[in-house]
Design a protein around this motif. Structure first.
Motif, mmCIF file in Angstrom:
data_model
loop_
_atom_site.group_PDB
_atom_site.id
_atom_site.type_symbol
_atom_site.label_atom_id
_atom_site.label_comp_id
_atom_site.label_asym_id
_atom_site.label_seq_id
_atom_site.Cartn_x
_atom_site.Cartn_y
_atom_site.Cartn_z
ATOM 1 N N TRP A 298 0.778 -1.242 0.000
ATOM 2 C CA TRP A 298 0.000 0.000 0.000
ATOM 3 C C TRP A 298 0.807 1.287 0.000
ATOM 4 O O TRP A 298 0.247 2.360 -0.165
ATOM 5 C CB TRP A 298 -0.979 0.034 1.188
ATOM 6 N N GLU B 31 2.562 2.921 -1.923
ATOM 7 C CA GLU B 31 2.615 3.768 -3.128
ATOM 8 C C GLU B 31 1.293 4.486 -3.367
ATOM 9 O O GLU B 31 1.074 5.123 -4.397
ATOM 10 C CB GLU B 31 2.969 2.912 -4.355
ATOM 11 N N ARG B 32 0.396 4.355 -2.359
ATOM 12 C CA ARG B 32 -0.918 4.978 -2.567
ATOM 13 C C ARG B 32 -1.026 6.307 -1.824
ATOM 14 O O ARG B 32 -0.500 6.455 -0.720
ATOM 15 C CB ARG B 32 -2.009 4.015 -2.112
ATOM 16 N N ASN B 33 -1.714 7.233 -2.461
ATOM 17 C CA ASN B 33 -1.847 8.580 -1.903
ATOM 18 C C ASN B 33 -3.212 8.710 -1.231
ATOM 19 O O ASN B 33 -4.085 9.437 -1.698
ATOM 20 C CB ASN B 33 -1.712 9.602 -3.049
ATOM 21 N N CYS C 286 4.376 -3.107 -3.511
ATOM 22 C CA CYS C 286 4.138 -2.377 -4.772
ATOM 23 C C CYS C 286 3.315 -3.169 -5.782
ATOM 24 O O CYS C 286 3.717 -3.358 -6.945
ATOM 25 C CB CYS C 286 5.439 -1.872 -5.364
ATOM 26 N N LEU D 105 0.957 -2.449 -8.025
ATOM 27 C CA LEU D 105 0.548 -1.130 -8.522
ATOM 28 C C LEU D 105 -0.835 -1.175 -9.155
ATOM 29 O O LEU D 105 -1.142 -2.088 -9.934
ATOM 30 C CB LEU D 105 1.563 -0.635 -9.554
ATOM 31 N N GLU D 106 -1.657 -0.214 -8.817
ATOM 32 C CA GLU D 106 -2.974 -0.086 -9.450
ATOM 33 C C GLU D 106 -3.069 1.295 -10.090
ATOM 34 O O GLU D 106 -3.186 2.307 -9.380
ATOM 35 C CB GLU D 106 -4.107 -0.277 -8.440
ATOM 36 N N SER E 252 -5.231 7.140 -7.039
ATOM 37 C CA SER E 252 -4.726 6.902 -5.674
ATOM 38 C C SER E 252 -3.274 6.427 -5.680
ATOM 39 O O SER E 252 -2.661 6.292 -4.632
ATOM 40 C CB SER E 252 -5.599 5.868 -4.955
ATOM 41 N N MET E 253 -2.721 6.168 -6.885
ATOM 42 C CA MET E 253 -1.323 5.719 -6.919
ATOM 43 C C MET E 253 -0.437 6.923 -7.177
ATOM 44 O O MET E 253 -0.730 7.743 -8.050
ATOM 45 C CB MET E 253 -1.118 4.684 -8.044
ATOM 46 N N SER E 254 0.635 7.066 -6.372
ATOM 47 C CA SER E 254 1.524 8.211 -6.555
ATOM 48 C C SER E 254 2.984 7.788 -6.443
ATOM 49 O O SER E 254 3.451 7.406 -5.356
ATOM 50 C CB SER E 254 1.243 9.287 -5.489
ATOM 51 N N LEU F 283 5.591 7.570 -3.128
ATOM 52 C CA LEU F 283 6.476 6.411 -2.918
ATOM 53 C C LEU F 283 7.929 6.858 -2.824
ATOM 54 O O LEU F 283 8.672 6.430 -1.919
ATOM 55 C CB LEU F 283 6.301 5.411 -4.062
ATOM 56 N N PHE G 130 8.004 3.528 -12.898
ATOM 57 C CA PHE G 130 8.190 3.004 -11.544
ATOM 58 C C PHE G 130 9.656 2.634 -11.315
ATOM 59 O O PHE G 130 10.259 3.050 -10.307
ATOM 60 C CB PHE G 130 7.305 1.780 -11.325
#
Ligand code: G3I
Length: 357
Positions: free
Chosen positions: A205, A207-209, A241, A243-244, A248-250, A254, A298
């Motif tokens: 999680w 990497e999520r904003n 990671c 990744l989605e 919400s991914m930033s 990260l 990434f």
């Protein structure tokens, strides 16, 4: 939508990979360089593996060629090893370790203690009995493979703020029996059982904003600092990671977090990299290109940080991805279901060349 064109390869080197036109070339694996080799020691590239790699020769060959580090996927987890209190089955775990030894590829053990995926018999025990099984399981597993492992995910996914526990900890059989102290107990027992292996705390999680992810990042930093202050040995933090793509991914969030970890005496491993492309509303071809772009951005982001020492995908071929099994993705990994390079391979290769030593 940017795309990729594979320039003709030399005998062993990736000549280059530029973005123009659309995907115009599908290489066969024997035509492309080995991914880990392209990093030239800047970091290790690898993937998770399990019995599929042992039983499927084409898949095993892909790991042998491209990986400089392997992580066990399922067969070294508590549940598969200990289906009942009076039986432990190391047969599959031993075959994985033998596969890696024959391929001369170091192995990460995943995972010793996790508040998910535990057998029902364990959940019925008293706190004192659960504490006994933590001590026994860590000592037996780490002791059995002592001196033969690169690292262990000693505790996996310690946080889940939605459970409402103080500090955002994930509830489950280990937490319920011992509180957050189960984490330090597991690390101390593992350090005793194998002084040579690196000990890792593994989490998702980050990497999520989102507010939830921020609590996970804060909890992870706090727990690592507490372990270090208590004199426990923790050598690495694993950032899964998965990744989605979406709002919400930033990668900036990260990157900032990896920078904060860089202030602590621990290595950072990217431990379960894949792309949940099922959320992309586009054709498969466009999804392949979008996934490739994300792999490129990434890996460029994380390899800019010297404390990132490993990049491990969660399986290597779409054919065996959990995301495919769960219906969350079509093309989440560097290789397709026929073991041929996806566009994501070419972006990884390009960025690995740029960051290699
Ligand atoms: O091997 C048995 C097979 O013999 C049996 O017929 C079949 C019946 O369902 O089950 C098979 O085992 C499955 C195993 O994957 C191997 O495919 C289990 O049911 C299934 O629960 C297990 O799921 C794994 C999951 O962790 C739980 O252990 C996924 O493959 C694996 O990708 C996933 O990995 C996790 C990481 O450990 C932690 N981070 C998140 C990541 C994705 O969820």
């Amino acid at each position: 939508m940017k795309s990729f064109w594979l320039l003709p390869f030399g005998a062993t080197e990736l000549v280059g990979c530029r973005r123009f036109g659309r995907v115009a070339y599908r290489a066969y694996d024997q035509e492309v360089p080995a991914l880990n080799a392209l990093l030239r020691g800047r970091a290790l590239f690898g993937a998770s593996f399990d019995m599929e790699a042992v039983d499927d020769p084409a898949y095993g060959a892909l790991f042998r060629k491209h990986c400089g580090l392997l992580t066990t996927d399922f067969s070294m987890k508590f549940g598969p090893l200990r289906p009942s209190m009076d039986r432990v089955d190391f047969s599959k775990a031993d075959r994985l370790i033998d596969f890696a030894a024959e391929a001369a590829i170091p192995v990460r053990g995943h995972c010793l203690i996790w508040n998910e995926g535990n057998p029902e018999w364990l959940k019925r025990l008293s706190p004192a009995e659960v504490r006994y099984w933590l001590d026994r399981h860590v000592a037996e597993m780490v002791g059995r493979y002592a001196g033969r492992m690169h690292s262990w995910d000693v505790v996996n996914e310690p946080f889940w703020p939605d459970h409402g526990a103080e500090g955002g900890f994930r509830k489950g059989v280990w937490y319920d029996a011992m509180g957050p102290g189960y984490i330090q107990r597991a690390f101390s027992r593992a350090a005793i059982a194998d002084p040579t292996v690196k000990l890792c705390l593994n989490e998702a999680w980050v990497e999520r904003n989102t507010p939830m992810a921020q609590k996970v990042r804060q909890g992870l930093l706090r727990t690592v600092r507490n372990l270090l202050d208590a004199g426990a040995r923790i050598d690495a933090v694993g950032l899964q990671c998965h990744l989605e793509p979406g709002p919400s991914m930033s990668l900036n969030v990260l990157s900032d977090f990896i920078g904060e970890l860089g202030e602590l005496p621990v290595e950072v491993y990217i431990t379960e990299l894949d792309v949940r492309d099922g959320s992309l509303r586009m054709s498969r071809r466009d999804a392949e290109v979008a996934v490739a772009e994300l792999y490129g951005d990434f890996s460029n982001t994380v390899l800019a940080h010297a404390n990132v020492k490993a990049m491990i995908s969660w399986q290597l071929s779409d054919k065996y991805s959990w995301l495919r099994k769960e219906g969350f993705g079509q093309t989440p990994l560097p290789f397709d279901s026929n073991m041929r390079p996806n566009p994501a391979y070419f972006e990884l290769a390009r960025v690995f060349c740029e960051h290699s030593r």
